[in-house]
Design an enzyme around this catalytic site. Structure first.
Site, PDB file in Angstrom:
ATOM      1  N   ASN A   1       0.802  -1.229   0.000  1.00  0.00           N
ATOM      2  CA  ASN A   1       0.000   0.000   0.000  1.00  0.00           C
ATOM      3  C   ASN A   1       0.836   1.282   0.000  1.00  0.00           C
ATOM      4  OD1 ASN A   1       0.675  -0.748   2.655  1.00  0.00           O
ATOM      5  ND2 ASN A   1      -1.088   0.306   3.523  1.00  0.00           N
TER       6      ASN A   1
ATOM      7  N   GLY B   1       1.916  -5.513   7.654  1.00  0.00           N
ATOM      8  CA  GLY B   1       0.966  -6.253   6.831  1.00  0.00           C
ATOM      9  C   GLY B   1      -0.238  -6.708   7.617  1.00  0.00           C
TER      10      GLY B   1
ATOM     11  N   GLU C   1       3.920  -4.273  12.531  1.00  0.00           N
ATOM     12  CA  GLU C   1       2.924  -3.217  12.363  1.00  0.00           C
ATOM     13  C   GLU C   1       1.818  -3.819  11.521  1.00  0.00           C
ATOM     14  OE1 GLU C   1       0.586  -0.960  10.648  1.00  0.00           O
ATOM     15  OE2 GLU C   1       2.255  -0.025   9.576  1.00  0.00           O
ATOM     16  N   LEU C   2       0.681  -4.070  12.155  1.00  0.00           N
ATOM     17  CA  LEU C   2      -0.383  -4.810  11.500  1.00  0.00           C
ATOM     18  C   LEU C   2      -1.554  -3.889  11.181  1.00  0.00           C
ATOM     19  CD1 LEU C   2      -0.085  -8.007  13.727  1.00  0.00           C
ATOM     20  CD2 LEU C   2       1.145  -7.434  11.627  1.00  0.00           C
TER      21      LEU C   2
ATOM     22  N   CYS D   1      -3.312   1.583   6.903  1.00  0.00           N
ATOM     23  CA  CYS D   1      -3.561   1.096   8.260  1.00  0.00           C
ATOM     24  C   CYS D   1      -3.906   2.238   9.201  1.00  0.00           C
ATOM     25  CB  CYS D   1      -2.331   0.347   8.779  1.00  0.00           C
ATOM     26  SG  CYS D   1      -1.959  -1.162   7.875  1.00  0.00           S
TER      27      CYS D   1
END
Length: 469
Positions: free
Chosen positions: A137, A212, A234-235, A268
């Site tokens: 992204n 992701g 980092e989700l 996110c």
């Protein structure tokens, strides 16, 4: 999933790539180890020169790499240029600040009392080869915010990028090579997700970072935990955007539109759940919906486009399922909620505002990765905080209030890695970035980020015996 550039504005496959075989992966791992042995001994001035050179080259390449990003994942071309510029800025920031951020620490004599030490030093040393598993992204920014601090700390990087942005991934390897970094300091591995486990388990890999999905994060964390290797994750995020009566409602509504649809809604840290106090709910909702309706959907290569296509056909299908589930269960679409008639090709979806959302709807608990917003009514501060925290995620948050006591309450009680007042969430090299709950752990950026992949070493010197001569 094939490793290929597929234009999401048309659905056309433009270029495909063969995945690296086991022998080539092994060669590149060996090259990374050799590069680390030399890179770790370079001084900060040398590393800063190289990173500043990379930033200069990125500035020069800005238009070309922006077009590549837009072609591969569909972000509007203006946003792609801004992403490239932001990456160059972060490189320069770490080039200027890394030495100070990793400077030796010297506990005072008073602190060392009764320790038996004549002196002690806390030193930050690089870990080694770091594997980065990165998403599509923000195909430049997600990588650079790892690579810049990692390289400045003396580590070397291996990039396993998303399979739909291979040309951007290869550009990054070439960029660092052109800047003068030794061969092997930063390498792109064109491999599928199935190859990640063996690479991460390889003894030559010291640590991993992943940005992701939650399932991908769980998998990498489990493998790394089994191997006792450091990870930063980092989700996902489903960030709240709270609007209280004291806020500038017009400004809040305008910012809310940008906060939701940045990167075609595929971020996110995009605000996704909008929580307006009952006293201003109608006003905010009307202004926000009007702003979403006014957005221009179209060819992401056009400067006038606000909303391009979603990055994949599956991504659009996922968004449609969430919206359809909500509407079936009683939610109302104030605008959007469907595929646009034009453009006829590509994976487009209209900016959508859903109201009357309840806890039994999937979208209340799941992340909507597209230009879809949910709007809630809160009776008071307590309910606003409760709604903000009623999510498995905790990446960031936005609060609009000019009441100091309210601000303190939100800053204290919202469960997130960041609380942004009277503005939208944005990452900056000087500020730590990361989340809590299912949004992951660890931090990127700032001094916290550069130290994540360092061996924090205590260097202890015993007191010299007194000469009894």
């Amino acid at each position: 999933m094939p490793i290929a550039t597929v234009n999401p504005a048309t659905g056309e496959t433009l270029k495909t790539f063969d995945a690296l075989g086991a022998e080539e992966i092994d060669r590149r791992l060996a090259l990374a180890v050799t590069a680390f042995a030399r890179h770790r001994t370079t001084d900060f001035a040398r590393r800063a020169d190289l990173l500043n050179r990379a930033a200069q080259l990125l500035d020069e390449d800005q238009q070309d790499i922006a077009r590549t990003m837009t072609t591969e994942m569909g972000k509007p071309i203006a946003a792609a240029r801004a992403e490239a510029a932001k990456c160059a800025k972060a490189m320069r920031w770490y080039a200027a600040h890394a030495e100070g951020l990793l400077a030796d620490e010297h506990p005072s004599a008073a602190d060392l009392k009764d320790s038996g030490a004549s002196r002690a030093i806390v030193r930050y040393r690089p870990l080694g080869v770091v594997l980065a598993v990165m998403p599509w992204n923000f195909p430049l920014w997600q990588v650079v915010r790892f690579a810049a601090p990692a390289l400045m700390a003396g580590n070397v990087g291996l990039l396993k990028h998303a399979s739909n942005v291979p040309q951007t991934a290869l550009y990054l390897e070439e960029l660092f090579r052109r800047a003068g970094f030794e061969e092997g300091c930063f390498q792109t591995l064109l491999v599928g997700s199935g190859a990640v486990e063996n690479i991460l388990r390889d003894r030559r890999v010291a640590a991993a970072t992943l940005t992701g999905s939650e399932p991908a994060g769980r998998s990498v964390a489990a493998i790394a935990g089994d191997e006792v290797k450091k990870t930063v994750l980092e989700l996902g995020g489903s960030d709240p955007f709270v609007v209280m009566p004291s806020a500038d409602i017009g400004r809040a509504a305008r910012t809310a539109v940008t906060a939701r649809v940045q990167n075609n809604g595929q971020s996110c840290i995009a605000a996704k759940r909008f929580i307006a106090h009952a006293d201003v709910y109608d006003d905010f909702c009307e202004r926000f919906t009007a702003g979403m309706r006014e957005l221009t959907i179209g060819d992401p290569m056009q400067e006038s486009t606000d909303i391009g296509p979603l990055a994949s056909e599956q991504g659009r299908a996922d968004v449609e399922e969430l919206v359809d589930d909500a509407r079936t269960r009683g939610a109302t679409a104030r605008c959007g909620g469907r595929r646009p008639e034009k453009p006829a090709q590509g994976w487009y979806y209209e900016p959508t505002v859903l109201v009357d959302v309840t806890a039994d709807m999937r979208i209340h608990h799941e992340e909507a990765f597209g230009p879809v917003a949910t709007v809630y009514r809160a009776a008071d501060v307590d309910e606003a905080v409760a709604l903000a925290n009623d999510t498995p995620f905790g990446l960031s948050s936005n609060v609009w209030t000019r009441d100091g006591e309210e601000a303190e309450r939100f800053a204290r009680d919202i469960e997130a890695g960041g609380v942004f007042f009277n503005g939208m969430t944005a990452s900056h090299p000087a500020l730590p970035f990361g989340g809590v709950k299912r949004s992951g752990y660890g931090r990127e950026l700032s001094g916290h980020g550069i130290r994540e992949f360092c061996n924090v070493t205590t260097v202890w010197h015993g007191a010299e015996p007194k000469d009894k001569g």
